[in-house]
Design an enzyme around this catalytic site. Structure first.
Site, mmCIF file in Angstrom:
data_model
loop_
_atom_site.group_PDB
_atom_site.id
_atom_site.type_symbol
_atom_site.label_atom_id
_atom_site.label_comp_id
_atom_site.label_asym_id
_atom_site.label_seq_id
_atom_site.Cartn_x
_atom_site.Cartn_y
_atom_site.Cartn_z
ATOM 1 N N HIS A 176 0.720 -1.184 -0.016
ATOM 2 C CA HIS A 176 0.173 -0.020 -0.029
ATOM 3 C C HIS A 176 1.025 1.250 -0.012
ATOM 4 O O HIS A 176 0.519 2.096 0.676
ATOM 5 C CB HIS A 176 -1.040 -0.024 1.055
ATOM 6 C CG HIS A 176 -1.971 -1.073 1.219
ATOM 7 N ND1 HIS A 176 -2.526 -1.666 -0.095
ATOM 8 C CD2 HIS A 176 -2.697 -1.872 2.007
ATOM 9 C CE1 HIS A 176 -3.466 -2.296 0.182
ATOM 10 N NE2 HIS A 176 -3.469 -2.586 1.506
ATOM 11 N N HIS A 234 -10.032 1.342 0.586
ATOM 12 C CA HIS A 234 -9.669 0.369 1.618
ATOM 13 C C HIS A 234 -10.721 0.465 2.796
ATOM 14 O O HIS A 234 -10.323 0.184 4.091
ATOM 15 C CB HIS A 234 -8.192 0.571 1.960
ATOM 16 C CG HIS A 234 -7.462 -0.740 2.651
ATOM 17 N ND1 HIS A 234 -8.406 -1.841 3.444
ATOM 18 C CD2 HIS A 234 -6.785 -1.428 2.047
ATOM 19 C CE1 HIS A 234 -7.683 -2.924 3.752
ATOM 20 N NE2 HIS A 234 -6.444 -2.724 3.105
ATOM 21 N N GLU A 240 -11.174 -4.154 -2.534
ATOM 22 C CA GLU A 240 -10.373 -3.273 -3.071
ATOM 23 C C GLU A 240 -10.265 -3.304 -4.519
ATOM 24 O O GLU A 240 -9.380 -4.160 -4.903
ATOM 25 C CB GLU A 240 -8.950 -3.586 -2.451
ATOM 26 C CG GLU A 240 -9.179 -3.358 -0.766
ATOM 27 C CD GLU A 240 -7.936 -4.092 -0.229
ATOM 28 O OE1 GLU A 240 -6.607 -3.465 -0.478
ATOM 29 O OE2 GLU A 240 -8.063 -5.007 0.481
#
Length: 379
Positions: free
Chosen positions: A134, A205, A343
């Protein structure tokens, strides 16, 4: 005279009994806006509230571009907050999490924290089993976006990531636009431009709990994924480079299936490797945002979440690493599998897998991605 009298009464109601102090104004979800009005890294943070005529409310903070709460009606007309998160900016700052965040510059994992682009190798900070997850330890979930609320249904967030930030090349100018529709859909539009060849893969998210009760696990929720294939992972959660069929495996959600029906079958290596579901599915939609990518349903509340996207993949994460150590909104402790994340994305580690959909962005090009979270009710 009547209007003046009513105004005086309304003003009086804003003050607590016996004290000359205003009563705190709370959002429908119970958030206190003042808990979000501060500064992080010398930039102002706030809470922005979107509403529609159906009574739906979405609260977003510009710290990490995070969706903090989503209030939607259940089958009995009661409003439920269906995402996990915190009550204040301080909790978001002090407790590492991805709750509700606008993830970037690259969502999901990059193998060994390295990739090569145009013959140049880039080394990134590693923050997850030897990989970069991420966007690294200081990804977009921890930056303060500049916010511009256009009206009660549209919020624009912008951020410029500097060349070399978290090891990525190029000054990257990003915009995330949240749009709340009258049809109870949250439309998220991502845009980015760069002055140097780079990679981009943004997502949201949010941790969804469609029972509106974080004390309840996700076991009984029905999940549907419009994907015939998935990308398997090794024991470090990294994609192997294979694309396998879901047919006759525990990864088959082509028809509505309870999330918990097979999740603990660790005899199946992929569930053992993922500690449950933490995998990317190859969507059959092929970028067509009019086609359903995934659906999550709670029979208890009747709340349904439909996901549409222009992206080729979707990571389904079932909150496997929530462990009861984090207190969220209203002091509720978040236990393992209290949520499901959906996601939308390029496949994980795409920069190191040349045959997969490219995440490369070059000067003069514009990165554009769109995802819709649409809520409805089965009665």
């Amino acid at each position: 005279m009547r209007k003046v009298f009513l105004t005086l009464i309304s003003t009086a109601l804003l003050y607590s009994c016996g004290e000359n102090k205003p009563v705190e104004q709370l959002t429908l979800s119970g958030l206190n806006k003042k808990n979000f009005e501060t500064e992080v890294k010398e930039k102002k943070t706030d809470l922005y509230v979107l509403t529609n005529d159906s009574g739906m409310e979405v609260c977003i903070t510009n710290f990490g571009g995070r969706i903090v709460s989503v209030m939607v009606p259940d089958k009995d007309g009661n409003m439920k907050d269906v995402v996990l998160g915190f009550d204040s900016i301080q909790d978001y700052v002090n407790i590492p999490s991805d709750f509700g965040a606008a993830i970037g510059r690259y969502a999901n994992r990059i193998g060994q924290g390295t990739f090569e682009l145009d013959g140049v190798k880039y080394d990134l900070p590693k923050n997850n089993f030897g990989h970069t997850l991420h966007g690294g330890p200081n990804g977009f979930q921890y930056v303060v976006f500049d916010a511009n609320q256009l009206d009660d249904k549209v919020l624009e967030l912008t951020y410029t990531a500097k060349d070399g930030e978290e090891g990525f090349p190029g000054n990257l100018t990003c915009k995330v636009t949240y749009i709340l529709g009258q049809d109870n859909a949250i439309r998220m539009k991502y845009e980015a431009e760069t002055d140097k060849p780079t990679i981009v893969n943004m997502t949201n998210h949010s941790y969804f709990n469609l029972d509106g009760d974080a004390n309840v696990k996700n076991s009984d929720w029905l999940l549907t994924i419009n994907g015939d294939e998935y990308t398997p992972v090794d024991s470090t959660f990294m994609t192997t480079g294979e694309i396998l069929k879901v047919e006759n495996t525990d990864m088959d959600f082509r028809t509505p299936t309870a999330v918990g029906a097979r999740i603990d079958n660790y005899a199946f290596e992929q569930l053992k490797n993922g500690n449950g579901y933490d995998h990317n599915w190859v969507l059959n939609t092929k970028g067509d945002i009019t086609k359903l990518a995934a659906k999550l349903e709670s029979s208890k509340t009747g709340i349904v979440l439909d996901v549409y996207t222009t992206e080729p993949g979707i990571q389904v994460y079932t909150g496997n690493f929530l462990d009861g150590t984090v207190k969220g909104k209203k002091g509720i402790v978040y236990q393992q599998r209290a949520a499901v994340c959906l996601e939308t994305q390029k496949y994980p580690d795409t920069p190191n897998k040349k045959d997969w959909p490219s995440a490369t962005l070059r000067p003069g090009e514009k990165y554009q991605s769109e995802t819709i979270f649409k809520f409805s009710v089965n009665k």
